[in-house]
Design a protein around this motif. Structure first.
Motif, mmCIF file in Angstrom:
data_model
loop_
_atom_site.group_PDB
_atom_site.id
_atom_site.type_symbol
_atom_site.label_atom_id
_atom_site.label_comp_id
_atom_site.label_asym_id
_atom_site.label_seq_id
_atom_site.Cartn_x
_atom_site.Cartn_y
_atom_site.Cartn_z
ATOM 1 N N TYR A 13 47.307 51.944 80.060
ATOM 2 C CA TYR A 13 45.764 51.987 79.416
ATOM 3 C C TYR A 13 45.437 50.434 79.689
ATOM 4 C CZ TYR A 13 42.254 52.182 75.720
ATOM 5 O OH TYR A 13 41.164 52.169 75.068
ATOM 6 N N ASN A 60 41.734 59.385 81.031
ATOM 7 C CA ASN A 60 41.252 59.423 79.592
ATOM 8 C C ASN A 60 41.642 60.995 79.139
ATOM 9 O OD1 ASN A 60 40.427 56.621 79.651
ATOM 10 N ND2 ASN A 60 38.397 57.455 80.085
ATOM 11 N N HIS A 79 44.700 55.596 72.657
ATOM 12 C CA HIS A 79 43.287 55.198 72.240
ATOM 13 C C HIS A 79 43.008 54.710 70.885
ATOM 14 C CE1 HIS A 79 39.140 54.551 73.434
ATOM 15 N NE2 HIS A 79 38.596 55.296 72.425
ATOM 16 N N GLN A 103 39.815 48.831 72.803
ATOM 17 C CA GLN A 103 39.581 50.051 73.519
ATOM 18 C C GLN A 103 38.582 50.006 74.758
ATOM 19 O OE1 GLN A 103 38.324 48.938 70.547
ATOM 20 N NE2 GLN A 103 36.255 49.772 70.581
#
Lengths: 105, 302
Positions: free
Chosen positions: B143, B226, B292, B301
């Protein structure tokens, strides 16, 4: 310009403008200092440039202050030798001397 | 008889915290770091979400790259998971080894949250090798913000991985950017002695995203952003017999099987990574949702 020309302590922002350039002999001395005074889980590892010298980010100088993970190594080092022998180069100039990635299919 | 004080019925803060989150905080402290109550609560929710989704046994190692900033980056280098089960045998090193990062490279929260690479020298060494994390069933994710979205020919910006060019690039890696000729883009490589599940490339290139890729079942591999699949391929790749000792690095890739031989550095600001086992498409989405939500709790985020 050498390490002795840099005003220490140096801020993180200012230090990121420079690279520290080492001869192979100085890099070996760095490894010796790490073996004796360094931490096993925090390493200063230079990258070899195309001309045979090695480079590190000068932001490592922010870790030599008391409490920093390079402090003991810094204290044990011969400052006169370091200040005279470690070249300071603009960061972009040093990065330009790094070898290209191996070509992948 | 007086009514019982409602506060006595409420779970204590300690009791409400997921045991693996508590264990992580204990390990951070033992490593010289500290964890805020806000972060611990977010980690606890993450652990609960992972368990609820049935994902816990999918991770050899997962680091949410959080904890209070300190001079030796002790907290951020302590992974949440280091085994496929709570208390199981550790895969890789107990903590990530810092190579060339300094305190200024890390912020825990907000837009500058995460650990920032410099595309040249900085990386973490997980100690995980393909002996303990076989490429045929591997999954990788990161991420990240500030990922590379363009670059000249023969450039590679790796989020994490290990490939050995001396054995046909055996190993696995996840790249923010890869350009050794068209097509170029975001990419996953999984290469064994018998074949390659590469190139798996994503054409969409947001600078901030959760990038994940894995074996999804049998001999099928896929890359996701995602939580949504963007490309897949089928190949029987076997094991990476030519790269059994190359430790998986984060912020670049290990090259030629030694931890000091490194290429393909990224300047990304990584906020979590994992090394794990086969994940189905549905599991990729569940993992994205959990990560997330965690990043949102820390205000970082993408």
């Amino acid at each position: 310009v050498t390490l002795g020309d840099l005003a220490l302590p140096i801020s993180y922002e200012d230090s990121r403008q420079y690279a520290l350039v080492l001869t192979p002999q100085m890099a070996n001395r760095l490894a010796e200092l790490h073996a004796e005074y360094g931490r096993p889980d925090c390493l200063a590892v230079p990258r070899e440039m195309m001309d045979g010298r090695l480079m590190l980010g000068a932001d490592l100088l922010t870790a030599i202050e008391p409490g920093g993970w390079l402090h003991e190594m810094w204290e044990a080092a011969d400052k006169a030798v370091l200040n005279a022998s470690v070249e300071v180069m603009p960061w972009a100039d040093a990065v330009a001397l790094l070898p290209p990635d191996p070509v992948e299919a | 008889m007086s009514p019982m004080n409602p506060r006595l019925l409420r779970p204590t803060a300690s009791g409400a915290t997921h045991p693996e989150a508590r264990d992580w905080a204990t390990r951070v402290t033992a490593n010289g770091g500290t964890v805020s109550s806000t972060t611990l609560a977010a980690v606890s929710k993450f652990c609960a979400a992972i368990n609820a989704a049935g994902l816990r046994d999918r991770f050899y190692r997962l680091n949410l790259l959080c904890g209070t900033s300190d001079a030796s980056l002790n907290a951020v280098r302590t992974p949440l998971y280091v085994a496929t089960s709570f208390g199981g045998a550790t895969v890789g090193d107990a903590t990530d080894t810092n190579v060339n990062f300094v305190q200024g490279d890390y912020a825990e929260t907000g837009a500058s949250g995460g650990l920032k690479g410099n595309a040249s020298t900085k990386r973490l060494n997980t100690g995980v090798t393909f002996s303990s994390a076989p490429v045929a069933t591997i999954s990788l994710s990161a991420y990240a913000a500030d990922m590379e979205t363009t670059g000249a020919l023969n450039t590679n910006n790796v989020l994490l991985g290990s490939l050995n060019p001396n054995s046909g690039f055996q190993g696995a890696s996840l790249s923010a950017w890869w350009n050794f000729g068209s097509p170029n883009g975001r990419r996953f490589d999984a290469i064994g002695a018998s074949g390659s599940a590469a190139p798996l490339q994503s054409s969409s290139l947001p600078s901030g995203a959760f990038v994940s890729a894995s074996n999804t079942s049998g001999t099928t591999f896929a890359i996701f952003q995602n939580g949504l699949e963007e490309a897949s391929a089928t190949a029987s790749i076997g094991t990476a017999t030519g790269n059994t000792a190359g430790q998986i690095l984060v912020f670049c890739r290990n090259s030629s099987g030694t931890a000091t031989s490194t290429f393909g550095f990224t300047a990304a600001r990584i906020r979590a990574y994992h090394i794990g086992l086969t994940l189905t498409a549905a599991q990729h989405l569940s993992l994205y949702n959990a990560i997330h939500a965690f990043q949102t709790a820390l205000g970082r985020q993408v």
